[in-house]
Enzyme design. Structure first.
Site, short mmCIF file in Angstrom:
data_model
loop_
_atom_site.label_atom_id
_atom_site.label_comp_id
_atom_site.label_asym_id
_atom_site.label_seq_id
_atom_site.Cartn_x
_atom_site.Cartn_y
_atom_site.Cartn_z
N GLU A 23 19.32 11.06 -9.39
CA GLU A 23 18.46 10.42 -10.40
C GLU A 23 18.91 10.85 -11.79
O GLU A 23 19.14 12.03 -12.04
CB GLU A 23 17.00 10.83 -10.18
CG GLU A 23 16.07 10.21 -11.22
CD GLU A 23 14.60 10.35 -10.86
OE1 GLU A 23 14.24 10.07 -9.68
OE2 GLU A 23 13.82 10.74 -11.73
N ASP A 52 3.91 6.85 -15.84
CA ASP A 52 3.23 7.88 -16.64
C ASP A 52 2.54 7.20 -17.81
O ASP A 52 3.05 6.24 -18.38
CB ASP A 52 4.27 8.88 -17.18
CG ASP A 52 4.84 9.77 -16.09
OD1 ASP A 52 4.09 10.13 -15.17
OD2 ASP A 52 6.03 10.11 -16.17
P1 FAD Z 1 0.27 5.13 -7.59
O1 FAD Z 1 0.89 4.98 -6.26
O2 FAD Z 1 -0.43 3.96 -8.18
O3 FAD Z 1 -0.73 6.38 -7.52
C1 FAD Z 1 -1.30 6.95 -8.69
C2 FAD Z 1 -2.65 7.59 -8.35
O4 FAD Z 1 -3.58 6.55 -8.00
C3 FAD Z 1 -2.61 8.53 -7.14
O5 FAD Z 1 -3.51 9.58 -7.39
C4 FAD Z 1 -3.08 7.66 -5.97
O6 FAD Z 1 -3.72 8.44 -4.97
C5 FAD Z 1 -4.08 6.74 -6.69
N1 FAD Z 1 -4.17 5.40 -6.08
C6 FAD Z 1 -3.16 4.63 -5.62
N2 FAD Z 1 -3.63 3.45 -5.16
C7 FAD Z 1 -4.97 3.47 -5.37
C8 FAD Z 1 -6.04 2.54 -5.11
N3 FAD Z 1 -5.79 1.36 -4.54
N4 FAD Z 1 -7.31 2.89 -5.45
C9 FAD Z 1 -7.57 4.11 -6.04
N5 FAD Z 1 -6.60 5.03 -6.30
C10 FAD Z 1 -5.33 4.71 -5.96
N6 FAD Z 1 7.11 7.58 -14.27
C11 FAD Z 1 7.59 6.77 -15.23
O7 FAD Z 1 6.84 6.41 -16.17
N7 FAD Z 1 8.89 6.33 -15.21
C12 FAD Z 1 9.75 6.67 -14.22
O8 FAD Z 1 10.92 6.29 -14.23
C13 FAD Z 1 9.27 7.52 -13.16
N8 FAD Z 1 10.04 7.84 -12.09
C14 FAD Z 1 9.50 8.56 -11.04
C15 FAD Z 1 10.30 8.79 -9.89
C16 FAD Z 1 9.76 9.50 -8.81
C17 FAD Z 1 10.62 9.71 -7.58
C18 FAD Z 1 8.44 10.01 -8.87
C19 FAD Z 1 7.88 10.80 -7.71
C20 FAD Z 1 7.65 9.77 -10.00
C21 FAD Z 1 8.17 9.04 -11.09
N9 FAD Z 1 7.40 8.76 -12.23
C22 FAD Z 1 7.91 7.96 -13.23
C23 FAD Z 1 6.06 9.34 -12.36
C24 FAD Z 1 4.96 8.41 -11.83
O9 FAD Z 1 4.94 7.23 -12.58
C25 FAD Z 1 3.63 9.17 -11.96
O10 FAD Z 1 3.56 10.21 -11.03
C26 FAD Z 1 2.37 8.32 -11.91
O11 FAD Z 1 1.27 9.16 -12.30
C27 FAD Z 1 2.03 7.74 -10.54
O12 FAD Z 1 2.90 6.75 -10.17
P2 FAD Z 1 2.82 6.10 -8.68
O13 FAD Z 1 3.74 4.95 -8.70
O14 FAD Z 1 3.02 7.14 -7.66
O15 FAD Z 1 1.30 5.61 -8.71
#
Ligand code: FAD
Length: 295
Positions: free
Chosen positions: A16, A109
């Site tokens: 990454e 984020d």
């Molecule tokens: P989600 O899957 O939507 O989850 C976020 C939160 O909401 C969790 O607590 C989950 O339990 C909860 N949730 C999910 N679905 C529901 C629902 N239906 N109802 C209620 N609650 C729910 N961020 C960036 O901005 N840019 C990047 O390039 C980036 N790259 C990343 C790469 C990796 C491998 C990882 C692990 C993270 C990365 N992040 C990046 C960070 C990520 O965007 C954050 O961790 C963000 O807070 C959550 O993203 P997610 O897609 O996991 O969210």
């Protein structure tokens, strides 16, 4: 090449990288890509505005460069929390026009001072939307130590299953330093009916500032073996870098031995670190590829 296909015959090994900060030239990352070229990772993912930086403008340019000049499959990260459907559709169209097939779909984020756009509240909303828009292979993020906003790991895994049901074909984990947390997570995801490949996110820690920033951001727990190492070498940067590389190699050997689906290395744009680790683990990855292919 759709990344999901790679998991059929190998332990996937990926890197990454992130686009340079707004005040640095894009050429700096292009030099890094040159340095990574002969390491032949299965794919390289490129962040998009990670850490709430809002810095996503160069993600597509870097993905194109990887594909066209280096022959490496790019995986573009796509966060959605601050974007409208029209914004996302514009980006997806650009991806299609440039032959980008693989997307890591994220909620993203939060950018300080910006209100969420509210078209997409969770990554699962984005995954469903991308599926309707085109023939993309979609990955999603997962959190072996629980996402910081989730009330507990079981709830977080329930939402993770929604991402898989919506069409995520593989998962990439948040970084962790204790392999047992990953093994426990994999057991729980399997019990919850999640059957797609899960890549383990490994971050070689090479300086003290990086550790502090990372722990604040993602809340990874630090095993005693790790904190002892940092305390011992914190005033000797080269020794800390070498110890951080050795720690990551140790984690990877254990994970591959345990049959992990893939290793996603957060290389922090550091080609030296990527090279040291790739060279150290290439033999075990090759051996595990041969045994996976023979099954
Ligand atoms: P989600 O899957 O939507 O989850 C976020 C939160 O909401 C969790 O607590 C989950 O339990 C909860 N949730 C999910 N679905 C529901 C629902 N239906 N109802 C209620 N609650 C729910 N961020 C960036 O901005 N840019 C990047 O390039 C980036 N790259 C990343 C790469 C990796 C491998 C990882 C692990 C993270 C990365 N992040 C990046 C960070 C990520 O965007 C954050 O961790 C963000 O807070 C959550 O993203 P997610 O897609 O996991 O969210």
């Amino acid at each position: 090449m759709k990344i999901a296909e790679l998991f059929r015959d190998r332990t996937v090994f990926s890197f990454e990288i992130f686009p340079p900060k707004k005040n640095s030239s894009i050429e700096t990352i292009y030099d890094t890509l040159e340095d990574l070229q002969d390491l032949h990772p299965d794919f390289i993912s490129i962040t998009f505005g990670a850490g709430g930086s809002g810095n996503g403008a160069n993600t597509l340019a870097i993905a194109r460069r990887l594909k066209e000049q280096h022959g490496v499959t790019p995986l573009v990260h796509l966060p959605c929390i601050h974007d409208t459907k029209a914004d996302i559709d514009g980006v997806l169209q650009q991806f299609q026009e440039n032959g980008i097939e693989n997307i890591l779909a994220l909620r993203g984020d939060r950018v300080e001072g910006r209100e969420p756009a509210r078209d997409f509240c969770h990554a699962s909303d984005l995954i469903q939307h991308i599926h309707r828009q085109g023939d993309f292979d979609i990955a999603a993020a997962c959190y072996p130590e629980c996402h910081p906003e989730a009330p507990n790991l079981d709830t977080d895994i329930r939402y993770l299953k929604e991402k898989v049901d919506a069409g995520a074909s593989h998962l990439i984990s948040q970084l962790f330093f204790d392999n047992d947390t990953f093994y426990d997570f994999r057991y729980r995801t399997a019990r919850a009916g999640i059957q797609v490949p899960i890549e383990a996110g490994i971050m070689p820690v090479t300086n003290r500032k990086q550790i502090e920033r990372m722990v604040t951001m993602c809340g990874a727990s630090l095993p005693r073996k790790f904190t002892k190492m940092v305390q011992c070498f914190e005033d000797r940067p080269e020794a800390l870098r070498d110890a951080g590389i050795a720690y990551a190699i140790d984690q990877i050997v254990d994970l591959v031995t345990d049959g992990v689906d893939g290793i996603h290395l957060y290389i922090m744009n550091n080609a030296y670190v990527a090279r040291k680790i790739s060279e150290a683990v290439s033999g075990i990855l090759k051996a595990s590829r041969n045994s996976t292919a023979a099954k």
